[in-house]
Motif scaffolding. Structure first.
Motif, PDB file in Angstrom:
ATOM      1  N   GLU A 181       0.831  -1.218   0.000  1.00 47.24           N
ATOM      2  CA  GLU A 181       0.000   0.000   0.000  1.00 47.24           C
ATOM      3  C   GLU A 181       0.863   1.266   0.000  1.00 47.24           C
ATOM      4  N   THR A 182       1.910   1.278   0.826  1.00 45.33           N
ATOM      5  CA  THR A 182       2.759   2.484   0.848  1.00 45.33           C
ATOM      6  C   THR A 182       3.500   2.625  -0.477  1.00 45.33           C
ATOM      7  N   LEU A 183       3.873   1.496  -1.054  1.00 44.76           N
ATOM      8  CA  LEU A 183       4.543   1.558  -2.361  1.00 44.76           C
ATOM      9  C   LEU A 183       3.582   2.067  -3.425  1.00 44.76           C
ATOM     10  N   GLU A 184       2.339   1.585  -3.384  1.00 43.54           N
ATOM     11  CA  GLU A 184       1.326   2.081  -4.339  1.00 43.54           C
ATOM     12  C   GLU A 184       1.152   3.588  -4.211  1.00 43.54           C
ATOM     13  N   ASN A 185       1.088   4.072  -2.973  1.00 42.15           N
ATOM     14  CA  ASN A 185       0.910   5.521  -2.768  1.00 42.15           C
ATOM     15  C   ASN A 185       2.073   6.315  -3.331  1.00 42.15           C
ATOM     16  N   LYS A 186       3.293   5.809  -3.109  1.00 44.12           N
ATOM     17  CA  LYS A 186       4.471   6.514  -3.623  1.00 44.12           C
ATOM     18  C   LYS A 186       4.435   6.573  -5.152  1.00 44.12           C
ATOM     19  N   ILE A 187       4.037   5.444  -5.756  1.00 40.71           N
ATOM     20  CA  ILE A 187       4.013   5.391  -7.220  1.00 40.71           C
ATOM     21  C   ILE A 187       2.878   6.246  -7.775  1.00 40.71           C
ATOM     22  N   HIS A 188       1.700   6.165  -7.161  1.00 42.49           N
ATOM     23  CA  HIS A 188       0.573   6.977  -7.651  1.00 42.49           C
ATOM     24  C   HIS A 188       0.898   8.459  -7.581  1.00 42.49           C
ATOM     25  N   ASN A 189       1.623   8.867  -6.524  1.00 50.78           N
ATOM     26  CA  ASN A 189       1.964  10.287  -6.390  1.00 50.78           C
ATOM     27  C   ASN A 189       2.868  10.757  -7.520  1.00 50.78           C
ATOM     28  N   ILE A 190       3.809   9.924  -7.935  1.00 53.18           N
ATOM     29  CA  ILE A 190       4.682  10.371  -9.041  1.00 53.18           C
ATOM     30  C   ILE A 190       3.979  10.222 -10.384  1.00 53.18           C
ATOM     31  N   GLU A 191       3.055   9.271 -10.487  1.00 48.34           N
ATOM     32  CA  GLU A 191       2.334   9.081 -11.760  1.00 48.34           C
ATOM     33  C   GLU A 191       1.621  10.353 -12.184  1.00 48.34           C
ATOM     34  N   HIS A 192       0.925  10.960 -11.221  1.00 47.52           N
ATOM     35  CA  HIS A 192       0.136  12.147 -11.564  1.00 47.52           C
ATOM     36  C   HIS A 192       1.021  13.239 -12.138  1.00 47.52           C
ATOM     37  N   LYS A 193       2.222  13.336 -11.622  1.00 47.85           N
ATOM     38  CA  LYS A 193       3.137  14.389 -12.085  1.00 47.85           C
ATOM     39  C   LYS A 193       3.747  14.060 -13.445  1.00 47.85           C
ATOM     40  N   ILE A 194       4.241  12.817 -13.598  1.00 41.23           N
ATOM     41  CA  ILE A 194       4.961  12.517 -14.858  1.00 41.23           C
ATOM     42  C   ILE A 194       4.008  12.452 -16.042  1.00 41.23           C
ATOM     43  N   LEU A 195       2.735  12.065 -15.797  1.00 39.56           N
ATOM     44  CA  LEU A 195       1.790  12.000 -16.925  1.00 39.56           C
ATOM     45  C   LEU A 195       1.529  13.402 -17.475  1.00 39.56           C
ATOM     46  N   VAL A 196       1.279  14.340 -16.574  1.00 44.04           N
ATOM     47  CA  VAL A 196       1.014  15.720 -17.007  1.00 44.04           C
ATOM     48  C   VAL A 196       2.256  16.312 -17.674  1.00 44.04           C
ATOM     49  N   GLU A 197       3.418  16.055 -17.077  1.00 44.66           N
ATOM     50  CA  GLU A 197       4.665  16.594 -17.638  1.00 44.66           C
ATOM     51  C   GLU A 197       4.944  15.991 -19.017  1.00 44.66           C
ATOM     52  N   ALA A 198       4.664  14.706 -19.178  1.00 44.25           N
ATOM     53  CA  ALA A 198       4.900  14.052 -20.481  1.00 44.25           C
ATOM     54  C   ALA A 198       3.997  14.650 -21.552  1.00 44.25           C
ATOM     55  N   ILE A 199       2.728  14.859 -21.204  1.00 45.84           N
ATOM     56  CA  ILE A 199       1.794  15.473 -22.163  1.00 45.84           C
ATOM     57  C   ILE A 199       2.278  16.872 -22.520  1.00 45.84           C
ATOM     58  N   HIS A 200       2.707  17.623 -21.505  1.00 44.84           N
ATOM     59  CA  HIS A 200       3.242  18.974 -21.750  1.00 44.84           C
ATOM     60  C   HIS A 200       4.436  18.926 -22.701  1.00 44.84           C
ATOM     61  N   ASN A 201       5.343  18.011 -22.471  1.00 41.04           N
ATOM     62  CA  ASN A 201       6.532  17.905 -23.334  1.00 41.04           C
ATOM     63  C   ASN A 201       6.134  17.615 -24.783  1.00 41.04           C
ATOM     64  N   ILE A 202       5.134  16.746 -24.952  1.00 39.66           N
ATOM     65  CA  ILE A 202       4.700  16.361 -26.302  1.00 39.66           C
ATOM     66  C   ILE A 202       3.991  17.516 -27.002  1.00 39.66           C
ATOM     67  N   VAL A 203       2.992  18.070 -26.330  1.00 43.34           N
ATOM     68  CA  VAL A 203       2.179  19.092 -27.015  1.00 43.34           C
ATOM     69  C   VAL A 203       2.963  20.384 -27.194  1.00 43.34           C
ATOM     70  N   SER A 204       3.855  20.712 -26.256  1.00 43.07           N
ATOM     71  CA  SER A 204       4.632  21.958 -26.423  1.00 43.07           C
ATOM     72  C   SER A 204       5.670  21.781 -27.524  1.00 43.07           C
ATOM     73  N   ALA A 205       6.201  20.595 -27.671  1.00 41.58           N
ATOM     74  CA  ALA A 205       7.161  20.322 -28.764  1.00 41.58           C
ATOM     75  C   ALA A 205       6.440  20.414 -30.099  1.00 41.58           C
ATOM     76  N   THR A 206       5.216  19.913 -30.140  1.00 42.86           N
ATOM     77  CA  THR A 206       4.422  19.943 -31.384  1.00 42.86           C
ATOM     78  C   THR A 206       4.091  21.386 -31.752  1.00 42.86           C
ATOM     79  N   THR A 207       3.752  22.162 -30.703  1.00 41.93           N
ATOM     80  CA  THR A 207       3.379  23.577 -30.925  1.00 41.93           C
ATOM     81  C   THR A 207       4.588  24.371 -31.420  1.00 41.93           C
ATOM     82  N   ASP A 208       5.766  24.031 -30.827  1.00 38.90           N
ATOM     83  CA  ASP A 208       6.979  24.785 -31.187  1.00 38.90           C
ATOM     84  C   ASP A 208       7.474  24.427 -32.591  1.00 38.90           C
ATOM     85  N   ALA A 209       7.085  23.241 -33.057  1.00 38.12           N
ATOM     86  CA  ALA A 209       7.619  22.719 -34.332  1.00 38.12           C
ATOM     87  C   ALA A 209       7.164  23.602 -35.505  1.00 38.12           C
TER      88      ALA A 209
END
Ligand SMILES: Nc1nc2c(c(=O)[nH]1)N[C@@H](CN(C=O)c1ccc(C(=O)N[C@@H](CCC(=O)O)C(=O)O)cc1)CN2
Ligand SMILES: NCC(=O)N[C@@H]1O[C@H](COP(=O)([O-])[O-])[C@@H](O)[C@H]1O
Length: 209
Positions: A181-209
């Motif tokens: 359970e504690t491991l799940e919580n640690k992973i879920h907490n980073i998931e929320h951040k990396i998913l948003v950051e990954a989308i940002h990296n993709i769409v901002s790269a596309t916009t800049d292209a």
């Protein structure tokens, strides 16, 4: 023009919620919008999250296809219809956020032909625990002394399940005092951040292209 995101879910939708929040008040504001949420399960709470945010939703269950056509033909028809539904939504990017079906070539090929990328959030490190129950499997491996860290990643989706090129990876240490359970919580907490950051990296790269 903001990138249109179609998000595929199967459950609670906490990662969907992080995307919605980021498009409204975070790093995705003005550069991406969730235009549709599609679930394979009608009782997925993520559908409620989407509706509360005013986002159109749809449900695409597999069971009726299997009942009408049998398992093999039913799955192929399911996948073909899924692909057509996604294409009709005209997404810039498809995001698997807890989507619990393997996407067959019947789904992936038509999207690739239209240059529609698909990304997936996976609660493990590249090549470590592909597939389902990744957190539990990592915890078990740690209990056996085989590993001391795991993590989460966002990767491009290809036919090989969770084998696509990583976009963002973050490691998490597995401490002796950790429970699953504690491991799940640690992973879920980073998931929320990396998913948003990954989308940002993709769409901002596309916009800049
Ligand atoms: N072709 C791909 N499809 C999917 C990928 C991918 O990388 N390539 N990522 C997955 C997400 N996922 C893990 O991150 C995953 C989800 C589900 C399964 C799976 O075995 N599903 C079974 C059904 C399980 C169930 O309904 O409980 C199945 O589809 O038969 C594996 C990996 C999304 N799809
Ligand atoms: N193999 C796919 C997989 O395990 N995906 C996992 O499903 C959860 C969805 O949570 P959510 O519905 O609260 O966003 C997330 O932990 C995600 O990594």
């Amino acid at each position: 023009m903001a990138a249109s995101l179609v998000v595929l879910i199967s459950g609670s939708g906490s990662n969907l919620q992080s995307i919605i929040d980021a498009t409204q008040n975070g790093i995705l504001k003005g550069e991406a919008i969730v235009t549709h949420v599609l679930s394979n399960r009608k009782n997925a709470y993520g559908l409620e999250r989407a509706s509360k945010a005013g986002i159109p939703t749809s449900v695409h269950p597999l069971l009726p296809y299997k009942k009408e056509y049998g398992n093999e033909v039913g799955r192929k028809k399911y996948d073909t219809d899924l692909s057509e539904k996604i294409i009709a939504l005209k997404p810039s990017l498809v995001v698997c956020a807890g989507w619990m079906h393997i996407l067959s070539p019947e789904v992936l090929a038509p999207l690739e032909n239209r240059n529609i990328g698909i990304i997936n959030l996976h609660p493990a490190l590249p090549g470590a625990f592909n597939g389902i129950h990744a957190i539990e499997r990592a915890f078990e491996a740690a209990q056996q002394g085989k590993i001391t860290k795991t993590g989460a990643m966002v990767h491009w989706v290809i036919t090989e399940v969770d084998g696509g090129k990583p976009i963002l990876v973050q490691e998490v240490s597995i401490e002796p005092q950790d429970t699953v359970e504690t491991l799940e919580n640690k992973i879920h907490n980073i998931e929320h951040k990396i998913l948003v950051e990954a989308i940002h990296n993709i769409v901002s790269a596309t916009t800049d292209a």
